[in-house]
Scaffold this motif. Structure first.
Motif, PDB file in Angstrom:
ATOM      1  N   LYS A 172       0.841  -1.200   0.000  1.00 31.93           N
ATOM      2  CA  LYS A 172       0.000   0.000   0.000  1.00 31.93           C
ATOM      3  C   LYS A 172       0.875   1.248   0.000  1.00 31.93           C
ATOM      4  O   LYS A 172       2.036   1.210   0.399  1.00 31.93           O
ATOM      5  CB  LYS A 172      -0.938   0.012   1.200  1.00 31.93           C
ATOM      6  CG  LYS A 172      -0.256  -0.022   2.546  1.00 31.93           C
ATOM      7  CD  LYS A 172      -1.280  -0.100   3.671  1.00 31.93           C
ATOM      8  CE  LYS A 172      -0.585  -0.154   5.037  1.00 31.93           C
ATOM      9  NZ  LYS A 172      -1.570  -0.242   6.132  1.00 31.93           N
ATOM     10  N   CYS A 173       0.289   2.350  -0.439  1.00 29.95           N
ATOM     11  CA  CYS A 173       1.019   3.615  -0.505  1.00 29.95           C
ATOM     12  C   CYS A 173       1.244   4.159   0.897  1.00 29.95           C
ATOM     13  O   CYS A 173       0.313   4.221   1.703  1.00 29.95           O
ATOM     14  CB  CYS A 173       0.227   4.620  -1.343  1.00 29.95           C
ATOM     15  SG  CYS A 173       0.918   6.283  -1.359  1.00 29.95           S
ATOM     16  N   VAL A 175       1.757   7.137   1.730  1.00 30.84           N
ATOM     17  CA  VAL A 175       1.152   8.466   1.910  1.00 30.84           C
ATOM     18  C   VAL A 175      -0.360   8.374   2.072  1.00 30.84           C
ATOM     19  O   VAL A 175      -0.914   8.824   3.070  1.00 30.84           O
ATOM     20  CB  VAL A 175       1.509   9.385   0.726  1.00 30.84           C
ATOM     21  CG1 VAL A 175       0.764  10.720   0.840  1.00 30.84           C
ATOM     22  CG2 VAL A 175       3.005   9.636   0.679  1.00 30.84           C
ATOM     23  N   CYS A 176      -1.052   7.812   1.086  1.00 24.70           N
ATOM     24  CA  CYS A 176      -2.525   7.789   1.137  1.00 24.70           C
ATOM     25  C   CYS A 176      -3.078   6.522   1.771  1.00 24.70           C
ATOM     26  O   CYS A 176      -4.284   6.420   2.021  1.00 24.70           O
ATOM     27  CB  CYS A 176      -3.111   7.965  -0.261  1.00 24.70           C
ATOM     28  SG  CYS A 176      -2.759   6.588  -1.405  1.00 24.70           S
ATOM     29  N   ASP A 177      -2.228   5.528   2.012  1.00 26.22           N
ATOM     30  CA  ASP A 177      -2.610   4.277   2.661  1.00 26.22           C
ATOM     31  C   ASP A 177      -3.536   3.408   1.807  1.00 26.22           C
ATOM     32  O   ASP A 177      -4.137   2.470   2.302  1.00 26.22           O
ATOM     33  CB  ASP A 177      -3.272   4.549   4.021  1.00 26.22           C
ATOM     34  CG  ASP A 177      -3.049   3.404   4.996  1.00 26.22           C
ATOM     35  OD1 ASP A 177      -1.944   2.818   4.987  1.00 26.22           O
ATOM     36  OD2 ASP A 177      -3.970   3.074   5.762  1.00 26.22           O
ATOM     37  N   GLU A 178      -3.650   3.761   0.513  1.00 26.45           N
ATOM     38  CA  GLU A 178      -4.497   2.969  -0.381  1.00 26.45           C
ATOM     39  C   GLU A 178      -3.730   1.738  -0.844  1.00 26.45           C
ATOM     40  O   GLU A 178      -2.560   1.827  -1.230  1.00 26.45           O
ATOM     41  CB  GLU A 178      -4.924   3.798  -1.595  1.00 26.45           C
ATOM     42  CG  GLU A 178      -5.976   4.847  -1.294  1.00 26.45           C
ATOM     43  CD  GLU A 178      -7.306   4.218  -0.911  1.00 26.45           C
ATOM     44  OE1 GLU A 178      -7.688   3.191  -1.526  1.00 26.45           O
ATOM     45  OE2 GLU A 178      -7.958   4.755   0.008  1.00 26.45           O
ATOM     46  N   VAL A 212       5.496   4.668  -2.654  1.00 26.92           N
ATOM     47  CA  VAL A 212       4.273   5.470  -2.811  1.00 26.92           C
ATOM     48  C   VAL A 212       3.620   5.154  -4.156  1.00 26.92           C
ATOM     49  O   VAL A 212       4.268   4.692  -5.097  1.00 26.92           O
ATOM     50  CB  VAL A 212       4.580   6.979  -2.729  1.00 26.92           C
ATOM     51  CG1 VAL A 212       5.108   7.350  -1.355  1.00 26.92           C
ATOM     52  CG2 VAL A 212       5.573   7.400  -3.806  1.00 26.92           C
ATOM     53  N   CYS A 213       2.326   5.442  -4.249  1.00 22.26           N
ATOM     54  CA  CYS A 213       1.612   5.256  -5.509  1.00 22.26           C
ATOM     55  C   CYS A 213       1.982   6.383  -6.473  1.00 22.26           C
ATOM     56  O   CYS A 213       2.474   7.439  -6.047  1.00 22.26           O
ATOM     57  CB  CYS A 213       0.107   5.217  -5.270  1.00 22.26           C
ATOM     58  SG  CYS A 213      -0.608   6.809  -4.762  1.00 22.26           S
ATOM     59  N   ASN A 215       0.224   8.606  -8.059  1.00 25.21           N
ATOM     60  CA  ASN A 215      -0.452   9.879  -7.800  1.00 25.21           C
ATOM     61  C   ASN A 215       0.209  10.634  -6.657  1.00 25.21           C
ATOM     62  O   ASN A 215       0.474  11.844  -6.760  1.00 25.21           O
ATOM     63  CB  ASN A 215      -1.928   9.647  -7.481  1.00 25.21           C
ATOM     64  CG  ASN A 215      -2.753   9.339  -8.714  1.00 25.21           C
ATOM     65  OD1 ASN A 215      -2.317   9.589  -9.836  1.00 25.21           O
ATOM     66  ND2 ASN A 215      -3.926   8.781  -8.516  1.00 25.21           N
ATOM     67  N   CYS A 216       0.462   9.955  -5.567  1.00 28.76           N
ATOM     68  CA  CYS A 216       1.092  10.611  -4.418  1.00 28.76           C
ATOM     69  C   CYS A 216       2.535  11.000  -4.733  1.00 28.76           C
ATOM     70  O   CYS A 216       3.031  12.020  -4.241  1.00 28.76           O
ATOM     71  CB  CYS A 216       1.030   9.709  -3.192  1.00 28.76           C
ATOM     72  SG  CYS A 216      -0.633   9.574  -2.493  1.00 28.76           S
ATOM     73  N   ARG A 219       2.330  14.215  -6.457  1.00 27.30           N
ATOM     74  CA  ARG A 219       1.965  15.254  -5.495  1.00 27.30           C
ATOM     75  C   ARG A 219       3.159  15.674  -4.643  1.00 27.30           C
ATOM     76  O   ARG A 219       3.369  16.863  -4.382  1.00 27.30           O
ATOM     77  CB  ARG A 219       0.841  14.745  -4.593  1.00 27.30           C
ATOM     78  CG  ARG A 219       0.519  15.655  -3.414  1.00 27.30           C
ATOM     79  CD  ARG A 219      -0.385  14.955  -2.420  1.00 27.30           C
ATOM     80  NE  ARG A 219      -0.431  15.655  -1.157  1.00 27.30           N
ATOM     81  CZ  ARG A 219      -0.911  15.141  -0.037  1.00 27.30           C
ATOM     82  NH1 ARG A 219      -1.396  13.904  -0.037  1.00 27.30           N
ATOM     83  NH2 ARG A 219      -0.923  15.838   1.092  1.00 27.30           N
TER      84      ARG A 219
END
Length: 247
Positions: A172-173, A175-178, A212-213, A215-216, A219
């Motif tokens: 999982k990422c 940063v966003c925990d997704e 991280v993913c 997208n993050c 960012r």
């Protein structure tokens, strides 16, 4: 400089301001358009340029103090080619616009149709941001883009450190925990992010990387957050220290 409801701007250099206002407009509107004509608009001399044209922006071979808005010439500038056509036609211009060879790839014949004819061909033009971007993309797009050779400074990154960062994220990422989509391999989907950027003298070590993913990751580079940077550094250091204790 004059204008018509801010639709276009004229740069005449009549008050001794030089090229500075014109060059400032060019810097602010790289996707705009420029019409060059004489100070007394001449329908026989109206040349349309893209704002990206190298012939109407520095550097120039001329040694004159104001090479772009002097010598009896003016520049009419607008974000829309149609505004320049309106100006040209209001001053007796009825022919197909003349474009410098370096600008031809930026123009589309549809752009030079009279607005009434264009409406018959394409229907009413919606004045939305998306439409404007679409038209500019249509003009600028190329089937065979030019190849540009660039010299870039890059940093050598350890594959082992990158693999560690992705594995330590545990699917999982950070940063966003997704979680990573189930049909994707976390080691291929996740990116290794250097918390303190390498260009800022950050180290390529376990204590400075997280998984991280995409997208993050974007960012983190576009909009850095000091608090988030601090949290990620603590997470990375604690994770590395925990694994060291298991050694």
């Amino acid at each position: 400089m004059t204008g018509r409801d801010n639709i276009y701007r004229e740069f005449r250099n009549e008050n001794g301001e030089g090229d500075a206002p014109y060059l400032a407009w060019m810097a602010e509107h790289p996707e705009g358009f420029v019409l060059q004509t004489r100070k007394k608009p001449d329908p026989g001399y109206m040349i349309f340029h893209s704002a990206r044209c190298k012939s109407i922006r520095p550097p120039t071979r001329s040694n004159k103090p104001s090479p772009f808005t002097a010598e009896g010439f003016i520049k009419i500038c607008s974000e829309e080619i149609g505004d320049l056509l309106d100006f040209a036609r209001a001053h007796g211009f009825n022919d197909e616009p003349v474009q410098r060879n370096c600008c031809k790839r930026f123009f589309d014949p549809m752009m030079f149709l009279d607005s009434a004819v264009l409406a018959e061909v394409t229907g009413p033009r919606p004045r939305s941001l998306l439409f404007d971007l679409s038209m500019k993309a249509k003009i600028a797009g190329r089937e065979c883009p030019d190849v540009i050779e660039e010299r870039r400074r890059t940093y050598q990154r350890s594959e082992e450190v990158a693999s560690y960062a992705k594995a330590a994220a545990e699917g999982k990422c950070v940063v966003c925990d997704e979680p990573v989509p189930q049909d994707l391999d976390p080691m291929q989907f996740l990116d290794c992010h250097h918390i303190i950027f390498l260009r800022d003298s950050g180290p390529d070590t376990r204590e400075n990387v997280v998984g991280v993913c995409p997208n993050c990751h974007r960012r983190l580079h576009v909009s850095p957050d000091d608090q988030l940077v601090g949290r990620l550094l603590r997470t990375a250091k604690e994770r590395a220290a925990e694994l060291d204790r298991q050694d």
